[in-house]
Write a protein that holds these residues in place. Structure first.
Motif, PDB file in Angstrom:
ATOM      1  N   HIS A  99      11.666   4.131   6.628  1.00 44.39           N
ATOM      2  CA  HIS A  99      11.070   3.810   7.929  1.00 44.39           C
ATOM      3  C   HIS A  99      10.332   2.477   7.862  1.00 44.39           C
ATOM      4  O   HIS A  99      10.593   1.578   8.645  1.00 44.39           O
ATOM      5  N   HIS A 100       9.391   2.349   6.942  1.00 45.09           N
ATOM      6  CA  HIS A 100       8.709   1.048   6.792  1.00 45.09           C
ATOM      7  C   HIS A 100       8.031   0.940   5.445  1.00 45.09           C
ATOM      8  O   HIS A 100       7.837   1.935   4.746  1.00 45.09           O
ATOM      9  N   ILE A 101       7.722  -0.299   5.093  1.00 48.24           N
ATOM     10  CA  ILE A 101       6.830  -0.557   3.971  1.00 48.24           C
ATOM     11  C   ILE A 101       5.591  -1.225   4.547  1.00 48.24           C
ATOM     12  O   ILE A 101       5.668  -1.899   5.584  1.00 48.24           O
ATOM     13  N   ALA A 102       4.442  -1.004   3.908  1.00 48.98           N
ATOM     14  CA  ALA A 102       3.182  -1.462   4.500  1.00 48.98           C
ATOM     15  C   ALA A 102       2.362  -2.272   3.510  1.00 48.98           C
ATOM     16  O   ALA A 102       2.178  -1.868   2.354  1.00 48.98           O
ATOM     17  N   PHE A 103       1.892  -3.407   3.987  1.00 50.88           N
ATOM     18  CA  PHE A 103       1.014  -4.288   3.221  1.00 50.88           C
ATOM     19  C   PHE A 103      -0.328  -4.405   3.937  1.00 50.88           C
ATOM     20  O   PHE A 103      -0.386  -4.364   5.172  1.00 50.88           O
ATOM     21  N   ASP A 109       0.815  -1.216   0.000  1.00 48.19           N
ATOM     22  CA  ASP A 109       0.000   0.000   0.000  1.00 48.19           C
ATOM     23  C   ASP A 109       0.844   1.259   0.000  1.00 48.19           C
ATOM     24  O   ASP A 109       0.556   2.203  -0.726  1.00 48.19           O
ATOM     25  N   HIS A 110       1.878   1.338   0.850  1.00 46.75           N
ATOM     26  CA  HIS A 110       2.643   2.584   0.968  1.00 46.75           C
ATOM     27  C   HIS A 110       3.994   2.311   1.597  1.00 46.75           C
ATOM     28  O   HIS A 110       4.275   1.200   2.056  1.00 46.75           O
ATOM     29  N   TYR A 111       4.817   3.337   1.591  1.00 46.15           N
ATOM     30  CA  TYR A 111       6.073   3.296   2.336  1.00 46.15           C
ATOM     31  C   TYR A 111       6.310   4.655   2.966  1.00 46.15           C
ATOM     32  O   TYR A 111       5.749   5.669   2.543  1.00 46.15           O
ATOM     33  N   VAL A 129       0.164  -3.676  12.885  1.00 44.52           N
ATOM     34  CA  VAL A 129       1.283  -4.221  13.660  1.00 44.52           C
ATOM     35  C   VAL A 129       2.558  -3.968  12.861  1.00 44.52           C
ATOM     36  O   VAL A 129       2.521  -3.992  11.624  1.00 44.52           O
ATOM     37  N   TYR A 130       3.632  -3.647  13.571  1.00 37.23           N
ATOM     38  CA  TYR A 130       4.940  -3.460  12.934  1.00 37.23           C
ATOM     39  C   TYR A 130       5.871  -4.572  13.376  1.00 37.23           C
ATOM     40  O   TYR A 130       5.967  -4.874  14.568  1.00 37.23           O
ATOM     41  N   ILE A 131       6.569  -5.133  12.416  1.00 40.08           N
ATOM     42  CA  ILE A 131       7.542  -6.182  12.710  1.00 40.08           C
ATOM     43  C   ILE A 131       8.816  -5.861  11.944  1.00 40.08           C
ATOM     44  O   ILE A 131       8.750  -5.260  10.861  1.00 40.08           O
ATOM     45  N   ILE A 161       8.349  -3.749   8.596  1.00 38.87           N
ATOM     46  CA  ILE A 161       7.173  -4.055   7.780  1.00 38.87           C
ATOM     47  C   ILE A 161       5.936  -3.774   8.619  1.00 38.87           C
ATOM     48  O   ILE A 161       5.846  -4.215   9.763  1.00 38.87           O
ATOM     49  N   GLU A 162       4.993  -3.051   8.046  1.00 41.73           N
ATOM     50  CA  GLU A 162       3.697  -2.838   8.696  1.00 41.73           C
ATOM     51  C   GLU A 162       2.656  -3.691   7.992  1.00 41.73           C
ATOM     52  O   GLU A 162       2.627  -3.743   6.758  1.00 41.73           O
ATOM     53  N   CYS A 163       1.827  -4.366   8.777  1.00 45.68           N
ATOM     54  CA  CYS A 163       0.607  -4.944   8.225  1.00 45.68           C
ATOM     55  C   CYS A 163      -0.549  -4.174   8.841  1.00 45.68           C
ATOM     56  O   CYS A 163      -0.554  -3.899  10.045  1.00 45.68           O
TER      57      CYS A 163
HETATM   58 FE   FE2 Z   1       2.336   2.941   7.458  1.00 46.64          FE
END
Ligand code: FE2
Length: 310
Positions: A210-214, A150-152, A254-256, A264-266
């Protein structure tokens, strides 16, 4: 906050955040983490590279893991609508004195590499090979059931500069966070695909990822991911959550951290924003935790750590 003017009809059409290239030290370990534990689909593994996609994605890859002695973020990928968008996009970067060149990338058609004004390494293409979407192939669904990228989010020490550049490329601000009761921008959430974010900039030394998000289908999958992490011996990599964003995006999350520290964010849902009167939504930094928000504040690691540019 006085935002730069909207660019409603840019001469190129960036459609969405689409893929990410990360350097990882041990592909076998990453495969256990991403495929066996998290539930990503492995499209291909070749030339010390693992190509992953989410369960609803018809593209060859949304997450490319390349073996590398030093982990880092190699590229943030975006789609444009057609190949004809790439030349004017290249000219846009060159007009700003920024690097932009066409390159060959496996499994992708014409691809432009470019660097934004705050040093983020970007990659644009209109198309790549396709694979069947596995939405209805429930036997492949497990772990967090990651559905699609979805985003980063990117750290930069110059949020206003990034904001101006991306708005000139047609991005819109959905939400933003300021230092309390000032117009001092701490975070800006920018989108092209009519949900709250494609790319987010946060003030901190950068460029770092910082993160990538699915997306995950249900809040259940966020908890199940934590159970799976513990079961695979990755329990200590669960960094923050499950919780809810009482602020931009509003989603449960949740971030892992992966075995190389990539975050990675889900998350389970986002809203639609596209109407011309959809003004950027303002938050103070202190709005996003406190007495009207459940759960603990973000850990120090989430505030400070990120993947270096590689
Ligand atoms: Fe995010």
């Amino acid at each position: 906050v006085n935002f730069p003017p909207l660019t409603l009809n840019p001469v190129f059409n960036i459609t969405r955040a689409s893929h990410v290239v990360l350097g990882v030290r041990d592909l076998a370990k990453s495969k256990i983490f991403y495929c066996d534990m998290m539930g990503f689909v492995a499209t291909a593994e070749e030339n010390e590279t693992l190509y992953l996609r989410g369960l609803e994605e018809g593209c060859h890859h949304s997450l490319t893991l390349r073996r590398s002695d030093e982990p880092g973020c190699m590229r943030l990928g975006m789609r444009v609508q057609t190949d004809a968008d790439l030349e004017p996009l290249k000219a846009h970067f060159e007009k700003h004195g920024l690097p932009a060149e066409f390159v060959e990338v496996a499994h992708q058609k014409r691809t432009l590499h470019a660097t934004d004004p705050v040093g983020t390494l970007l990659e644009f293409c209109a198309s790549m090979e396709t694979r069947p979407r596995l939405i209805l192939k429930m036997k492949h669904h497990h772990g967090a059931c990651p559905m699609r990228l979805d985003h980063y989010q990117v750290f930069t020490s110059d949020v206003p500069r990034a904001l101006a550049f991306y708005m000139e490329m047609g991005f819109r601000v959905s939400e933003y966070i300021v230092r309390d009761n000032t117009d001092d921008l701490f975070m800006v959430f920018l989108h092209r695909k009519w949900n709250p974010h494609d790319i987010v900039f946060t003030e901190s030394p950068g460029p770092r990822l910082h993160h990538i998000a699915f997306t995950s289908p249900e809040s259940y999958h966020l908890f199940h991911l934590c159970d799976m992490a513990a079961s695979f011996g990755f329990g200590d990599l669960v960094e923050y959550g499950p919780g809810r964003h009482f602020g931009p995006g509003y989603a449960q999350f949740v971030y892992i951290r992966d075995p190389d520290g990539h975050r990675i964010e889900c998350f389970n849902n986002h809203y639609q924003t596209m109407d011309i009167e959809d003004e950027p939504v303002r938050f103070n930094m202190s709005d996003t935790y406190g007495p009207n928000v459940w759960g603990p504040d973000r850990p120090e690691t989430r505030r400070k750590e990120g993947s270096p540019r590689k």
